[in-house]
Write a protein that holds these residues in place. Structure first.
Motif, short mmCIF file in Angstrom:
data_model
loop_
_atom_site.label_atom_id
_atom_site.label_comp_id
_atom_site.label_asym_id
_atom_site.label_seq_id
_atom_site.Cartn_x
_atom_site.Cartn_y
_atom_site.Cartn_z
N TYR A 137 -14.60 -38.49 35.05
CA TYR A 137 -13.99 -39.08 36.24
C TYR A 137 -12.81 -38.27 36.78
N ARG A 140 -14.13 -35.16 38.92
CA ARG A 140 -14.78 -35.35 40.22
C ARG A 140 -13.77 -35.48 41.36
N THR A 141 -12.50 -35.80 41.02
CA THR A 141 -11.46 -35.90 42.08
C THR A 141 -10.21 -35.11 41.74
N TYR A 391 -13.24 -36.63 46.85
CA TYR A 391 -14.25 -36.18 45.89
C TYR A 391 -14.57 -34.71 46.12
#
Length: 412
Positions: A137, A140-141, A391
């Motif tokens: 997680y 991804r950002t 993202y």
């Protein structure tokens, strides 16, 4: 003599008004959107995933030094505890809106109780390396949907002296994350746009236990206890508090309207409840626990900190409950405060008497609706939905993991 006469006449009138107001307690709800925001319920509006980190990042640190539970930086500990049992917590990271990394980065105290921020950057980097290699997680950002509680003096700049904090800047790998921090000052390198400014921790149970009867007259006009000079860290003077505290002392140490001293009496909390105005000047940083104490005890905060960003400013109408005095105007404090009409003072007192105002400044155990925990969640909920632009594309990298001082790159 005429100046003192009118000053004391004003006080006498103010005391009578204050006593009358408190014998017939009245509160006033915040009007408009601010009041609505203050009473928002974040449950159902966001979901938070709490990373399960090895205890060396949190619980073991606290076991070594339980003093961290009562320190003004303790929000990082209590926020972790709150989220573990909060209805906004999700155990499914795929449905989370936000990700929280529980690190007790300020729990490193000297024997006298002063926090040392020097290990914090390495601890934070270590934790992020762990979550980025164990879960997908972060990557991804690069942290844009993650939040961190960083209650140091200058937040994620991790230094207690402003000049050195500015030189360091915010830890590079936190640049995309949302920072929940006590430090707030406009146009400052240690405050990112989108950060959530929170109150420092003040012990709710201790403050509740020291409440005095509501009909006690407010017989002190201006109250302050604390340092005026920091001779150990600023021996030449003028740098600490940008000289504002020194100006308070030099101008008003002999003024009978001002009850000010470096001594911290056992009746400190009771004295604040007997005061009309409580000075909340900057120290090394713009904020201090006095702001919380003033609001909780119904003492009108006199905020002396240019460009300060105050806690939960979209929910708490600081302009209506407090008095703002520019640092350069400190020598005129007596004139400024004695010039405020009694009806304005009474309205500020009514607003401060609103329980929702006090609750928003505290981190109670257990949590209560509308408290500081919920105000933080409200702030996170208002940032949703996340923009698609946070993202990253496959293989895209924005953050520089090797940026920053060499010492920050050492293993923790």
């Amino acid at each position: 003599m005429r100046k003192w006469f009118w000053g004391f006449l004003f006080i006498a009138f103010g005391f009578v008004c204050s006593v009358a107001a408190e014998r017939n307690p009245r509160t006033e709800r915040i009007s408009g959107s601010a009041g609505d925001v203050l009473e928002d319920d974040p449950v159902g509006r966001l979901k938070v995933y709490v990373y399960e980190l090895p205890s060396k990042y949190n619980k073991k640190i606290l076991q070594k030094d339980p003093r961290c539970l009562s320190h003004m930086f303790a929000a990082e500990i209590y926020m972790h505890r709150f989220l573990l049992s909060s209805p906004v917590r999700t155990l499914n990271p795929e449905e989370a809106d936000w990700f929280y990394t529980p690190i007790y980065a300020t729990c490193d105290l000297t024997p006298t109780g002063l926090p040392l921020p020097f290990k914090s950057p390495r601890m934070v980097r270590s934790a992020i390396q762990l979550i980025s290699s164990s879960w997908p997680y972060w990557n991804r950002t690069e942290g844009a949907d993650h939040f961190f509680v960083v209650p140091h003096d200058f937040g994620a700049c991790f230094h207690y002296q402003e000049e050195k904090a500015i030189e360091r800047g915010i830890l590079p790998i936190l640049q995309r994350a949302t920072l929940v921090q006590t430090f707030g000052q406009r146009n400052h390198v240690c405050l990112n746009e989108g950060s959530i400014t929170i109150p420092p921790y003040a012990p709710p149970q201790k403050m509740q236990a020291r409440q005095i009867p509501l009909d006690t007259p407010r017989s002190i006009f201006v109250y302050f206890r604390g340092l005026f000079y920091d001779v150990n860290n600023d021996p030449e003077g003028g740098y600490y508090a940008r000289g504002a505290r020194a100006a308070v002392w030099e101008n008003f140490k002999n003024n009978p309207l001002f009850d000010i001293s470096t001594e911290h009496p056992t009746t400190y909390y009771e004295d604040m409840q007997r005061a009309i105005f409580c000075l909340c000047p900057l120290g090394w940083a713009p904020w201090s626990p006095r702001l919380v104490e003033a609001v909780v005890f119904g003492c009108i905060p006199v905020i002396i900190a240019d460009d300060i960003v105050l806690p939960f400013a979209d929910a708490i109408p600081w302009e209506e409950i407090g008095v703002f005095v520019a640092e350069e105007d400190v020598p005129k404090l007596d004139t400024i405060l004695t010039s405020i009409p009694p009806e304005v003072i009474l309205r500020k007192q009514r607003l401060l008497a609103n329980p929702s105002m006090k609750r928003a400044m505290l981190f109670p155990q257990p949590a209560l609706p509308g408290d500081a925990f919920h105000q933080i969640l409200n702030g996170l909920a208002r940032k949703l939905p996340h923009q698609k632009s946070i993202y990253l594309k496959p293989g895209e990298k924005i953050l520089n993991w090797t940026a920053g001082p060499v010492g920050d790159l050492k293993p923790w």
